[in-house]
Design an enzyme around this catalytic site. Structure first.
Site, PDB file in Angstrom:
ATOM      1  N   TYR A  11       0.821  -1.214   0.000  1.00 10.18           N
ATOM      2  CA  TYR A  11       0.000   0.000   0.000  1.00 10.18           C
ATOM      3  C   TYR A  11       0.853   1.262   0.000  1.00 10.18           C
ATOM      4  O   TYR A  11       0.834   2.053  -0.956  1.00 10.18           O
ATOM      5  CB  TYR A  11      -0.926  -0.046   1.215  1.00 10.18           C
ATOM      6  CG  TYR A  11      -1.710   1.209   1.513  1.00 10.18           C
ATOM      7  CD1 TYR A  11      -2.327   1.950   0.501  1.00 10.18           C
ATOM      8  CD2 TYR A  11      -1.873   1.636   2.839  1.00 10.18           C
ATOM      9  CE1 TYR A  11      -3.069   3.084   0.799  1.00 10.18           C
ATOM     10  CE2 TYR A  11      -2.625   2.759   3.141  1.00 10.18           C
ATOM     11  CZ  TYR A  11      -3.213   3.482   2.121  1.00 10.18           C
ATOM     12  OH  TYR A  11      -3.945   4.612   2.424  1.00 10.18           O
ATOM     13  N   THR A  35       1.582  -9.908   1.120  1.00 11.61           N
ATOM     14  CA  THR A  35       0.490  -8.938   1.295  1.00 11.61           C
ATOM     15  C   THR A  35       0.481  -7.899   0.179  1.00 11.61           C
ATOM     16  O   THR A  35      -0.461  -7.139   0.054  1.00 11.61           O
ATOM     17  CB  THR A  35       0.595  -8.216   2.655  1.00 11.61           C
ATOM     18  OG1 THR A  35       1.873  -7.582   2.760  1.00 11.61           O
ATOM     19  CG2 THR A  35       0.420  -9.193   3.801  1.00 11.61           C
ATOM     20  N   TYR A 137       4.391  -5.866  17.659  1.00 11.55           N
ATOM     21  CA  TYR A 137       4.645  -5.093  16.440  1.00 11.55           C
ATOM     22  C   TYR A 137       5.416  -3.815  16.756  1.00 11.55           C
ATOM     23  O   TYR A 137       6.436  -3.514  16.115  1.00 11.55           O
ATOM     24  CB  TYR A 137       3.318  -4.756  15.756  1.00 11.55           C
ATOM     25  CG  TYR A 137       3.434  -3.673  14.702  1.00 11.55           C
ATOM     26  CD1 TYR A 137       4.186  -3.883  13.550  1.00 11.55           C
ATOM     27  CD2 TYR A 137       2.801  -2.447  14.869  1.00 11.55           C
ATOM     28  CE1 TYR A 137       4.309  -2.897  12.585  1.00 11.55           C
ATOM     29  CE2 TYR A 137       2.914  -1.455  13.907  1.00 11.55           C
ATOM     30  CZ  TYR A 137       3.670  -1.677  12.778  1.00 11.55           C
ATOM     31  OH  TYR A 137       3.795  -0.692  11.830  1.00 11.55           O
ATOM     32  N   ARG A 220      -7.648   9.362  16.695  1.00 13.06           N
ATOM     33  CA  ARG A 220      -6.437   9.046  15.951  1.00 13.06           C
ATOM     34  C   ARG A 220      -6.105  10.151  14.952  1.00 13.06           C
ATOM     35  O   ARG A 220      -6.980  10.873  14.470  1.00 13.06           O
ATOM     36  CB  ARG A 220      -6.607   7.721  15.179  1.00 13.06           C
ATOM     37  CG  ARG A 220      -6.778   6.510  16.092  1.00 13.06           C
ATOM     38  CD  ARG A 220      -5.517   6.194  16.864  1.00 13.06           C
ATOM     39  NE  ARG A 220      -5.642   5.002  17.695  1.00 13.06           N
ATOM     40  CZ  ARG A 220      -5.979   5.018  18.977  1.00 13.06           C
ATOM     41  NH1 ARG A 220      -6.254   6.183  19.572  1.00 13.06           N
ATOM     42  NH2 ARG A 220      -6.043   3.901  19.668  1.00 13.06           N
TER      43      ARG A 220
END
Length: 322
Positions: A11, A35, A137, A220
């Site tokens: 992406y 991915t 992560y 966010r």
């Protein structure tokens, strides 16, 4: 410059590759396509379909720099399967640093994350804020940041880590195909909300409505993917030998989950049924960036800071995919 982009079929990496090519750079992509998508890579750009662990077979002294995006990014998955994230994000990045050192490649731009900050003590978050990730992560990205810093000090590499906040939207060029989010499974709020608006999902779950925020839902900082990508080209020019610099990339504005849903409804003209669910463990109430350092040192200023533009471009891409 001759540049290697790891994860360049993904992406964010895909949008950066498009901008690099348009700017006249000689670009090579390495991506295992776990991915990513091969059709993201522009015509004329060589794609090496392989793991980042094998980057040493591609990288040589003819390259002027590396932009490193290849990584596992699903925070929830990292809790369930931390070994996957450490194998790719840490061990893979160490293999990349070995290859960079062996080939004497002088510059590196690294895709880092705001997840290194965990639950912030102060908002907006500066680069000097306490680092306390709440999931594996975040820890993997912080570990790689530290390894890059040590590499710069010991071996003269010039590097910049860019810490992303919530990346969204799509790159809509004047000519050519749009590029947007195509994760499977999808875990990000805006594309999931668009799925609901399009009738592909029955409802949208929002996790927690009792946070200390104006409407009780998480807040966010959303940044348009095209703005984020532009920062990478500025970073390439700002790299200095033996120095590791770190920059936050965000709009400096926070939007709540409810606000996001309202904008999706406005942009699409569709209903978006919402179901409230319990909080998810480790979700901070508010994550908003201070990008003052990127503005002053890189000259980077987001051109699409409003949430409506971000969602509208995401919807344009979504519709283009049928």
């Amino acid at each position: 410059m001759k540049l290697l982009v790891t994860g360049g079929a993904g992406y964010i990496g895909g949008v950066v590759v498009r901008l690099l090519v348009d700017a006249g750079h000689d670009v090579t992509v390495l991506d295992d396509l776990s991915t990513g998508h091969a059709d993201v890579v522009p015509d004329g750009v060589t794609l090496h379909e392989m793991s980042v662990h094998d980057v040493g077979s591609v990288l040589d002294s003819s390259f002027d720099g590396v932009l490193h995006f290849a990584a596992k990014i699903a925070a929830g998955e990292s809790v369930q399967f931390p070994e996957r994230h450490y194998h790719t994000n840490v061990i893979g990045s160490l293999a990349l640093l070995d290859a960079v050192r062996a080939a004497r490649v002088p510059r590196l731009v690294f895709s880092s994350t705001a997840a290194v900050y965990g639950n912030p003590q102060e908002v907006p978050i500066t680069e000097d804020a306490v680092k306390a990730p709440t999931n594996p992560y975040g820890w993997t990205k912080l570990s790689v940041d530290a390894a890059i810093g040590a590499e710069c000090t010991a071996h003269g590499l010039g590097a910049i880590s860019l810490r992303y906040f919530n990346v969204a939207g799509a790159y809509i060029p004047a000519a050519g195909d749009a590029l947007g989010e195509r994760h499977d499974p999808e875990t990000h709020l805006i594309p999931i909300a668009l799925d609901v608006a399009a009738g592909k999902r029955e409802k949208l779950q929002l996790f927690g409505d009792d946070y200390p925020t104006p409407d009780g839902t998480c807040v966010r900082d959303y940044i348009h993917v095209a703005d984020l990508a532009a920062a990478h080209l500025l970073a390439l020019d700002a790299v200095e030998p033996s120095r590791h610099k770190v920059y936050n990339l965000g709009n400096g504005n926070g939007f709540s989950n409810r606000q996001v849903v309202d904008v999706v409804r406005e942009v699409t003209g569709r209903t978006v049924p919402v179901e409230m669910a319990e909080r998810r463990a480790g979700d901070p109430a508010e994550l908003v960036a201070s990008s003052a350092r990127a503005a002053s040192e890189l000259g980077w200023v987001p051109q699409r800071p409003d949430l409506h533009s971000i969602v509208a471009d995401a919807w344009t891409f979504y519709q283009s995919r049928g």
